[in-house]
Scaffold this active site. Sequence first.
Site, mmCIF file in Angstrom:
data_model
loop_
_atom_site.group_PDB
_atom_site.id
_atom_site.type_symbol
_atom_site.label_atom_id
_atom_site.label_comp_id
_atom_site.label_asym_id
_atom_site.label_seq_id
_atom_site.Cartn_x
_atom_site.Cartn_y
_atom_site.Cartn_z
ATOM 1 N N ASP A 67 17.363 25.951 -2.155
ATOM 2 C CA ASP A 67 18.447 25.027 -2.456
ATOM 3 C C ASP A 67 18.657 24.822 -3.953
ATOM 4 O OD1 ASP A 67 15.978 23.712 -2.642
ATOM 5 O OD2 ASP A 67 16.336 22.506 -0.875
ATOM 6 N N ASN A 136 11.650 12.463 6.104
ATOM 7 C CA ASN A 136 12.538 12.338 7.280
ATOM 8 C C ASN A 136 12.636 13.656 8.057
ATOM 9 O OD1 ASN A 136 14.063 13.910 5.589
ATOM 10 N ND2 ASN A 136 15.800 12.526 5.443
ATOM 11 N N HIS A 138 13.336 16.620 6.752
ATOM 12 C CA HIS A 138 14.263 17.639 6.255
ATOM 13 C C HIS A 138 13.506 18.885 5.788
ATOM 14 C CE1 HIS A 138 14.243 15.722 1.987
ATOM 15 N NE2 HIS A 138 13.621 16.870 1.883
ATOM 16 N N GLU A 143 19.321 17.657 6.187
ATOM 17 C CA GLU A 143 18.947 16.293 6.533
ATOM 18 C C GLU A 143 19.073 16.090 8.052
ATOM 19 O OE1 GLU A 143 17.614 14.529 4.366
ATOM 20 O OE2 GLU A 143 18.557 14.713 2.406
HETATM 21 C C1 F6R Z 1 12.766 21.807 -2.030
HETATM 22 C C2 F6R Z 1 13.156 21.465 -0.673
HETATM 23 C C3 F6R Z 1 12.770 20.190 -0.015
HETATM 24 C C4 F6R Z 1 11.328 19.753 -0.295
HETATM 25 C C5 F6R Z 1 11.044 18.414 0.373
HETATM 26 C C6 F6R Z 1 9.646 17.916 0.077
HETATM 27 O O1 F6R Z 1 13.284 23.072 -2.384
HETATM 28 O O2 F6R Z 1 13.834 22.236 -0.086
HETATM 29 O O3 F6R Z 1 12.962 20.310 1.372
HETATM 30 O O4 F6R Z 1 10.455 20.736 0.190
HETATM 31 O O5 F6R Z 1 11.973 17.474 -0.093
HETATM 32 O O6 F6R Z 1 9.579 17.600 -1.284
HETATM 33 P P1 F6R Z 1 8.191 17.318 -2.007
HETATM 34 O O7 F6R Z 1 7.443 18.591 -1.989
HETATM 35 O O8 F6R Z 1 8.571 16.918 -3.420
HETATM 36 O O9 F6R Z 1 7.517 16.234 -1.226
#
Ligand code: F6R
Length: 241
Positions: A67, A136, A138, A143
């Site tokens: 992303d 959550n 994701h 989401e």
């Molecule tokens: C990042 C991504 C997100 C993260 C998720 C967890 O490229 O796609 O899905 O993997 O938000 O974030 P952290 O690792 O910061 O807890």
Amino acid sequence: MEFIKVTNYQDMSDKACAIMIEKINNLKNPVLGLATGSTPEGLYQKIIEQYKQGKVSFKDVTTFNLDEYVGLSREDVNSYYRYMQEKLFNHVDINLERVHLPNGTASDLAEECRMYDKQIEQAGRVDLQILGMGINGHIGFNEPGTPFNSRTHVVDLAASTLEANARFFPSLADVPTQAVTMGIATIMESKEILLLVSGEQKAEAIARLAEGEISEDFPASILRNHPNVTVVVDEGAMVKL
Ligand code: F6R
């Protein structure tokens, strides 16, 4: 879905690094799917160490990140392109022409999304996709409520995601409210998936992943339908199991 239980963040990063190196070394032209955020930082540090010791080369590796924020240029300190350069690409022998992240400043974002899926397909699909998970559920920036059949698309970020990511920005108001993300169907087409989960703040999410129903309300739950998923999870994230 196979769970590998480890003690802490360091062990999670070590295990992930070993899996990633094995994949790179066993394929002629490996295609890696990469994530940003806090979770894979330790993995990238370990990989750089291994690279410096001659244990792995990125010469023939192609990468696709999950992303990118809408509106941030590659040079922006908070862009995921910049994150990847600083945390990994600048330190290994990767050919930057083989590096792909969605372009969050494309004038036609819908076309950018279509192109991204096409490029992944043309590369022969992702051999190993690294994933983190939001509190959550994701994955990427898909989401809760995102259709399981979604391809790469533009998303409005959930309030909880904006709050979680605000730690990287001067204030909550500076966090971009939209992102381009690989879709859930795109992620599910990866040949192998490595989900990394660490810390008590993810305990609820891991419990739901392991024991809850498969539902679009909890995007990561779809991974249970994938034939080759490994979840490396540490003790902190397992306290509710
Ligand atoms: C990042 C991504 C997100 C993260 C998720 C967890 O490229 O796609 O899905 O993997 O938000 O974030 P952290 O690792 O910061 O807890």
